[in-house]
Write a protein that holds these residues in place. Structure first.
Motif, PDB file in Angstrom:
ATOM      1  N   HIS A 173      27.863  33.926  38.818  1.00 15.47           N
ATOM      2  CA  HIS A 173      27.442  34.329  40.161  1.00 15.47           C
ATOM      3  C   HIS A 173      28.608  34.165  41.136  1.00 15.47           C
ATOM      4  CE1 HIS A 173      26.043  29.887  40.973  1.00 15.47           C
ATOM      5  NE2 HIS A 173      26.970  29.930  40.056  1.00 15.47           N
ATOM      6  N   VAL A 174      28.366  34.474  42.415  1.00  9.67           N
ATOM      7  CA  VAL A 174      29.397  34.398  43.465  1.00  9.67           C
ATOM      8  C   VAL A 174      28.879  33.497  44.592  1.00  9.67           C
ATOM      9  CG1 VAL A 174      30.756  35.699  45.149  1.00  9.67           C
ATOM     10  CG2 VAL A 174      30.269  36.706  42.921  1.00  9.67           C
ATOM     11  N   PRO A 175      29.078  32.184  44.476  1.00 11.39           N
ATOM     12  CA  PRO A 175      28.544  31.279  45.492  1.00 11.39           C
ATOM     13  C   PRO A 175      29.361  31.211  46.781  1.00 11.39           C
ATOM     14  CG  PRO A 175      28.772  30.204  43.346  1.00 11.39           C
ATOM     15  CD  PRO A 175      29.579  31.460  43.310  1.00 11.39           C
ATOM     16  N   ILE A 176      30.612  31.681  46.764  1.00 11.43           N
ATOM     17  CA  ILE A 176      31.466  31.545  47.953  1.00 11.43           C
ATOM     18  C   ILE A 176      32.086  32.897  48.282  1.00 11.43           C
ATOM     19  CG2 ILE A 176      33.457  30.389  48.977  1.00 11.43           C
ATOM     20  CD1 ILE A 176      33.016  28.078  47.057  1.00 11.43           C
ATOM     21  N   VAL A 183      36.639  36.443  47.553  1.00 11.61           N
ATOM     22  CA  VAL A 183      35.400  36.304  46.797  1.00 11.61           C
ATOM     23  C   VAL A 183      35.665  35.380  45.610  1.00 11.61           C
ATOM     24  CG1 VAL A 183      35.901  38.460  45.561  1.00 11.61           C
ATOM     25  CG2 VAL A 183      33.590  37.529  45.524  1.00 11.61           C
ATOM     26  N   TYR A 184      34.700  34.471  45.331  1.00 11.71           N
ATOM     27  CA  TYR A 184      34.890  33.436  44.316  1.00 11.71           C
ATOM     28  C   TYR A 184      33.728  33.474  43.325  1.00 11.71           C
ATOM     29  CZ  TYR A 184      38.066  31.744  47.977  1.00 11.71           C
ATOM     30  OH  TYR A 184      39.054  31.642  48.931  1.00 11.71           O
ATOM     31  N   TRP A 185      34.034  33.910  42.098  1.00  7.92           N
ATOM     32  CA  TRP A 185      33.035  33.887  41.039  1.00  7.92           C
ATOM     33  C   TRP A 185      32.991  32.507  40.392  1.00  7.92           C
ATOM     34  CZ3 TRP A 185      35.840  38.426  41.699  1.00  7.92           C
ATOM     35  CH2 TRP A 185      35.102  39.621  41.776  1.00  7.92           C
ATOM     36  N   ARG A 186      31.802  32.035  40.105  1.00  9.92           N
ATOM     37  CA  ARG A 186      31.640  30.809  39.315  1.00  9.92           C
ATOM     38  C   ARG A 186      31.102  31.223  37.947  1.00  9.92           C
ATOM     39  NH1 ARG A 186      27.424  27.327  38.109  1.00  9.92           N
ATOM     40  NH2 ARG A 186      28.045  25.173  37.664  1.00  9.92           N
ATOM     41  N   LEU A 187      31.887  30.971  36.902  1.00  7.81           N
ATOM     42  CA  LEU A 187      31.570  31.413  35.542  1.00  7.81           C
ATOM     43  C   LEU A 187      31.405  30.187  34.658  1.00  7.81           C
ATOM     44  CD1 LEU A 187      34.332  34.161  35.465  1.00  7.81           C
ATOM     45  CD2 LEU A 187      31.892  34.551  35.885  1.00  7.81           C
ATOM     46  N   ASP A 188      30.165  29.851  34.350  1.00 14.17           N
ATOM     47  CA  ASP A 188      29.860  28.695  33.507  1.00 14.17           C
ATOM     48  C   ASP A 188      29.805  29.178  32.059  1.00 14.17           C
ATOM     49  OD1 ASP A 188      28.902  26.497  32.196  1.00 14.17           O
ATOM     50  OD2 ASP A 188      27.120  26.226  33.431  1.00 14.17           O
ATOM     51  N   PHE A 189      30.934  29.086  31.377  1.00 14.79           N
ATOM     52  CA  PHE A 189      31.019  29.557  29.996  1.00 14.79           C
ATOM     53  C   PHE A 189      30.361  28.562  29.039  1.00 14.79           C
ATOM     54  CE2 PHE A 189      34.487  32.085  31.789  1.00 14.79           C
ATOM     55  CZ  PHE A 189      34.332  33.294  31.127  1.00 14.79           C
ATOM     56  N   ASP A 190      29.592  29.098  28.107  1.00 12.55           N
ATOM     57  CA  ASP A 190      29.050  28.331  26.988  1.00 12.55           C
ATOM     58  C   ASP A 190      29.286  29.177  25.736  1.00 12.55           C
ATOM     59  OD1 ASP A 190      28.177  26.389  28.693  1.00 12.55           O
ATOM     60  OD2 ASP A 190      26.045  26.703  28.371  1.00 12.55           O
ATOM     61  N   ILE A 191      30.513  29.229  25.245  1.00 11.03           N
ATOM     62  CA  ILE A 191      30.799  30.067  24.093  1.00 11.03           C
ATOM     63  C   ILE A 191      30.081  29.482  22.870  1.00 11.03           C
ATOM     64  CG2 ILE A 191      32.588  31.039  22.623  1.00 11.03           C
ATOM     65  CD1 ILE A 191      32.565  32.182  25.446  1.00 11.03           C
ATOM     66  N   GLU A 192      28.955  30.083  22.520  1.00 12.84           N
ATOM     67  CA  GLU A 192      28.046  29.678  21.443  1.00 12.84           C
ATOM     68  C   GLU A 192      27.279  28.396  21.759  1.00 12.84           C
ATOM     69  OE1 GLU A 192      28.965  30.984  17.243  1.00 12.84           O
ATOM     70  OE2 GLU A 192      30.948  30.284  17.907  1.00 12.84           O
ATOM     71  N   THR A 193      27.957  27.378  22.271  1.00 11.42           N
ATOM     72  CA  THR A 193      27.304  26.107  22.604  1.00 11.42           C
ATOM     73  C   THR A 193      27.771  25.654  23.975  1.00 11.42           C
ATOM     74  OG1 THR A 193      29.052  24.835  21.536  1.00 11.42           O
ATOM     75  CG2 THR A 193      27.137  25.412  20.184  1.00 11.42           C
ATOM     76  N   SER A 194      26.998  24.757  24.604  1.00  7.61           N
ATOM     77  CA  SER A 194      27.382  24.280  25.929  1.00  7.61           C
ATOM     78  C   SER A 194      28.551  23.303  25.865  1.00  7.61           C
ATOM     79  CB  SER A 194      26.196  23.606  26.624  1.00  7.61           C
ATOM     80  OG  SER A 194      25.721  22.504  25.878  1.00  7.61           O
ATOM     81  N   TYR A 216      36.873  31.924  39.493  1.00  7.63           N
ATOM     82  CA  TYR A 216      37.882  32.983  39.578  1.00  7.63           C
ATOM     83  C   TYR A 216      37.768  33.645  40.951  1.00  7.63           C
ATOM     84  CZ  TYR A 216      40.448  37.304  38.654  1.00  7.63           C
ATOM     85  OH  TYR A 216      41.351  38.344  38.728  1.00  7.63           O
ATOM     86  N   ALA A 217      38.909  33.791  41.636  1.00  5.28           N
ATOM     87  CA  ALA A 217      38.912  34.363  42.984  1.00  5.28           C
ATOM     88  C   ALA A 217      39.682  35.674  43.016  1.00  5.28           C
ATOM     89  CB  ALA A 217      39.532  33.384  43.972  1.00  5.28           C
ATOM     90  N   ALA A 218      39.201  36.589  43.854  1.00 12.22           N
ATOM     91  CA  ALA A 218      39.918  37.829  44.140  1.00 12.22           C
ATOM     92  C   ALA A 218      40.079  37.937  45.655  1.00 12.22           C
ATOM     93  CB  ALA A 218      39.171  39.035  43.587  1.00 12.22           C
ATOM     94  N   HIS A 219      41.165  38.578  46.076  1.00  9.05           N
ATOM     95  CA  HIS A 219      41.528  38.633  47.494  1.00  9.05           C
ATOM     96  C   HIS A 219      41.832  40.084  47.858  1.00  9.05           C
ATOM     97  CE1 HIS A 219      41.985  34.341  46.702  1.00  9.05           C
ATOM     98  NE2 HIS A 219      42.771  34.679  45.696  1.00  9.05           N
ATOM     99  N   PHE A 220      41.137  40.586  48.888  1.00  7.54           N
ATOM    100  CA  PHE A 220      41.187  42.016  49.184  1.00  7.54           C
ATOM    101  C   PHE A 220      41.516  42.246  50.651  1.00  7.54           C
ATOM    102  CE2 PHE A 220      38.779  45.804  50.698  1.00  7.54           C
ATOM    103  CZ  PHE A 220      39.490  46.772  50.009  1.00  7.54           C
ATOM    104  N   LEU A 221      42.513  43.083  50.922  1.00  6.74           N
ATOM    105  CA  LEU A 221      42.842  43.492  52.282  1.00  6.74           C
ATOM    106  C   LEU A 221      41.981  44.687  52.648  1.00  6.74           C
ATOM    107  CD1 LEU A 221      44.493  43.486  54.895  1.00  6.74           C
ATOM    108  CD2 LEU A 221      46.228  44.886  53.708  1.00  6.74           C
ATOM    109  N   HIS A 222      41.131  44.513  53.657  1.00  8.97           N
ATOM    110  CA  HIS A 222      40.223  45.562  54.118  1.00  8.97           C
ATOM    111  C   HIS A 222      40.800  46.147  55.415  1.00  8.97           C
ATOM    112  CE1 HIS A 222      35.690  46.747  54.714  1.00  8.97           C
ATOM    113  NE2 HIS A 222      36.504  47.779  54.653  1.00  8.97           N
TER     114      HIS A 222
END
Length: 564
Positions: A282-285, A409-420, A536-542
């Motif tokens: 999700h994107v909490p920030i 924009v800041y994605w929060r990615l809680d990876f659980d590759i096969e197991t937590s 993970y963050a991305a930064h965009f000039l609008h």
């Protein structure tokens, strides 16, 4: 003569393998070529009636009634909260709720927490001097106090709440709104004090912003309503091809998404071909920064991701699953041609693009004059592409959207590759080849402790891999070409953290300023052979004033299987 199916396979193959680097192992299980993608959406979770009933019971309990009985107060937001862990240390289904109440008489916010099934007996209270985001009902009342009709176009401006704090820590509730009657061309900004019912005209001039208006390509606002924050909506989505189940996941609509300010379209328990990839994504920030000194514009804002605004989605609403629609054509928001504001559907739009073998999950959000697109793209080959789009509308009394600004924009990615547990993150650096055509140097470094890492212009092919240590299965996180690099306000590009099953690390909490405070979670805990979370963050000039209409306003990385 070659069989037509084999010719189609040859045409498809180069686009999928994309000339992988020598150290990458691309899955060789190829999707079926002629079988269409099917999407199934099923309702899960509680409905709005059950949630409202629980809050009503909690408000009438002796404990809460004694605190709020004689005060002028309003419930601003109600949603579910995670309160217990019952599956590998992680929550499977929320059974508790959180209600956000503002007490105008005593200048305080009161948060109620309780059990959905026994709200009267389990409710607890927390009082703070913070100012929550305004609700739709508050914005409507502020417009009425300012003298506008119920038909007026009105929304919370930036910033939505103006601090009016007294020496004892209490405060008045002052909303910043923009409003105009439907038959008027002039929009006005007001500060409306809901505590004493007084109104002030916003003293800031937007003349500098107005000068950009003649060359500003921002569309005119449509003035449509939004879904109230806290509106429940959750679904189990299954993506299949023939008899093969490719993806399964739980999707929460933005209005019910987690975090202090929401987090857009939220995915949970994401599985590809039966194996877990992500527990939560999700994107909490989300924030915005104006570097130019323009009165009434910034300099910085913290935005919210739980106010659903209409997008265009021809299709059919999913029976019994409020806020979800299956589209028969690609869903479009303000960042898609023809770049119009508004649409015919609020919530989560789902579209199976048979030509690209991708399912698009998409929603449009509103925060003041900004429009945001929260999107996930899931391909049959296991690729997951988070996307976020930036748009805005031009209002005659505020041309801030026409002044160049940066979105972060800041994605929060809680990876659980096969197991937590038992996961690790590896940073992979591919240096440019010299002389051209020779193999470039590749380095691989397992990350041992929590750390913040940058994208590097000197190493343009840097990416990160999240792996299960026991099985070796892994996914790669590849930066998008337009994701930019952090400045001082944007703070960073990527963080690797150890998972903490507490709401405090779902976002950075209630902060004193608008910047992202993810780095406060970096405290040298081990992330090797652990449960890892990647921000993970991305930064965009609008810059609507200088860019050509139709330019890309979409950022985001690519997450794809390497060994699966």
């Amino acid at each position: 003569m070659l069989h037509p199916a084999f010719i189609a396979f040859l045409a498809w193959l180069p686009l999928t393998l994309c000339n992988p680097a020598p150290d990458e192992q691309i899955p060789l299980t190829l999707p079926q070529l002629t079988v269409p993608i099917a999407v199934k959406v099923e309702k899960i979770g509680f409905n709005n009636a059950r949630l409202q009933e629980a809050v009503t019971q909690a408000l009438s309990s002796n404990q809460v009634f004694g605190v709020l009985n004689e005060s002028d107060h309003r419930v601003l937001r109600v949603d579910f909260s995670e309160s217990s862990s019952n599956c590998n240390g992680k929550v499977v289904s929320p059974e508790s709720f959180k209600a956000e109440v503002y007490d105008y008489t005593n200048g305080r916010a009161v948060y109620l927490n309780g059990d959905v099934f026994s709200p009267s007996s389990s409710v607890s209270l927390e009082e703070t001097g913070t100012q929550p985001l305004p609700s739709a009902e508050e914005v409507a009342e502020a417009a009425r106090i300012a003298g506008y009709s119920t038909e007026a176009i009105v929304f919370a401006a930036m910033p939505p709440v103006i601090p009016r704090t007294f020496s004892n820590g209490t405060s008045h509730r002052v909303l910043h709104i923009m409003a105009r009657e439907k038959d008027e061309k002039t929009t006005k900004q007001f500060y409306v004090n809901l505590s004493n019912k007084t109104v002030e005209i916003n003293p800031h001039s937007s003349s500098s912003a107005e000068s950009a208006a003649p060359t500003c390509h921002a569309p005119v606002e449509a003035g449509q309503s939004v879904t109230p924050r806290g509106t429940p909506g959750q679904a189990l989505v299954t993506i299949s091809q023939g008899d093969t189940i490719l993806w399964t996941m739980e999707i929460t609509r933005p209005s019910a998404s987690s975090g202090n300010a929401g987090s857009g379209v939220e995915l949970r328990n994401v599985r590809y071909k039966g194996r877990v990839v992500l527990y939560q994504a999700h994107v909490p920030i989300l924030n915005v920064e104006y570097k130019q000194s323009v009165p009434g514009c910034g300099p910085t804002y913290r935005d919210w991701q739980n106010e659903e605004y209409p997008l265009t989605c021809p299709g059919v609403d999913v029976p019994g699953v409020p806020g979800f629609r299956i589209c028969t054509a690609p869903p479009t928001t303000i960042v898609d041609p023809p770049n119009n504001d508004g649409g015919d559907f609020k919530g989560v739009a789902i579209y199976a693009d048979q030509s690209t073998r991708t399912v698009v999950i998409k929603s449009q959000l509103r925060a003041g004059w900004y429009r945001y697109t929260s999107e996930w793209r899931l391909a049959v080959d296991g690729t997951l592409s988070p996307r976020f789009g930036f748009g805005g509308v031009y209002w005659p009394s505020s041309g801030c959207i026409c002044v160049p600004h940066h979105h972060h924009v800041y994605w929060r990615l809680d990876f659980d590759i096969e197991t937590s547990q038992g996961n690790k993150v590896t940073e992979v650096n591919r240096f440019l080849s010299f002389p051209p055509g020779s193999p470039g140097q590749i380095t691989r470094n397992d990350i041992v402790y929590e750390v913040q890492r940058p994208r590097s212009p000197l190493i343009p092919r840097r990416h990160w891999e999240v792996s299960n240590i026991q099985t070796g299965r892994s996914y790669g996180l590849y930066p998008g070409s337009g994701d930019g690099k952090a400045d001082a306000y944007g703070v960073g590009d990527l963080w690797v953290l150890k998972y903490r099953g507490t709401p405090e690390e779902v976002d950075d909490g209630v902060v004193a300023d608008t910047g992202a405070h993810i780095s406060k979670f970096v405290n040298s805990e081990s992330v090797l052979d652990a449960d890892v979370v990647v921000w993970y963050a991305a930064h965009f000039l609008h810059d609507e004033s200088h860019e050509a209409p139709g330019g890309s306003h979409i950022v985001g990385p690519t997450i794809r299987p390497i060994r699966w």
